[in-house]
Design an enzyme around this catalytic site. Sequence first.
Site, mmCIF file in Angstrom:
data_model
loop_
_atom_site.group_PDB
_atom_site.id
_atom_site.type_symbol
_atom_site.label_atom_id
_atom_site.label_comp_id
_atom_site.label_asym_id
_atom_site.label_seq_id
_atom_site.Cartn_x
_atom_site.Cartn_y
_atom_site.Cartn_z
ATOM 1 C CG ASP A 1 -21.087 66.768 94.416
ATOM 2 O OD1 ASP A 1 -20.978 67.584 93.481
ATOM 3 O OD2 ASP A 1 -20.700 67.033 95.572
ATOM 4 C CG ASP B 1 -25.911 75.333 94.180
ATOM 5 O OD1 ASP B 1 -26.561 74.832 95.102
ATOM 6 O OD2 ASP B 1 -25.782 76.562 94.023
#
Length: 191
Positions: free
Chosen positions: A115, A118
């Site tokens: 997804d 980070d």
Amino acid sequence: MCSFALKFAFSNTSMITIKDKQFEPFIHHEQIADRVAALAERLNADYQGKNPILIAILNGAFMFAADLVRHLNFNHEIQFAKFSSYDGMDTTGKVTELIGLSIDLKDRDVIVVEDIIDTGTTMYSLLPKLREKGAKSVEIAALLMKPGKLQVPIDVKYCAMQIPNEFIVGYGLDFDGMGRNYQDIYVVKEN
Ligand code: IMP
Ligand code: MG
């Protein structure tokens, strides 16, 4: 590098509240759909005749993976794996494998469907494990990236959108387990 997501002004979509946080509209579902389709076109060009195995990372990538594969026109398999590195809004820096990969990856082309990248810690620890299993090639297909937060050297070949260092929810992404259901992506509003 993928291009920036465009923030848009919603006239009729309101803020959402999850626990003590307010989130405001950030990426419209039509922009998400366009970028996912464009990413799929790149995979369609690169993987014809290769029969790769897609490994979608739960929970966050479930919606992205479901939309992505509907655009793919080459033979492939899809599997799901689950890792954990996040606690609320801060990465714990520790990546635990929750559901192991039992599939045989020997000589397979692997596409990890994630997804959001980070700090990059999750992918950085997963990629060597896939290579150890004998994968012929391993690439990452990520819906989102926060390049400003990357802490490890990873190469994200396929990425749909990049965003600034902000915490988002929706389209599969959660805050403390909630907010995955929204078709648009929302960004946390700092008070
Ligand atoms: P990394 O290991 O620091 O790259 O973290 C990656 C994982 O953290 C992603 O797979 C997401 O599940 C989660 N994550 C990172 N940023 C966000 C965010 O803004 N919202 C929701 N989840 C996020
Ligand atoms: Mg995740």
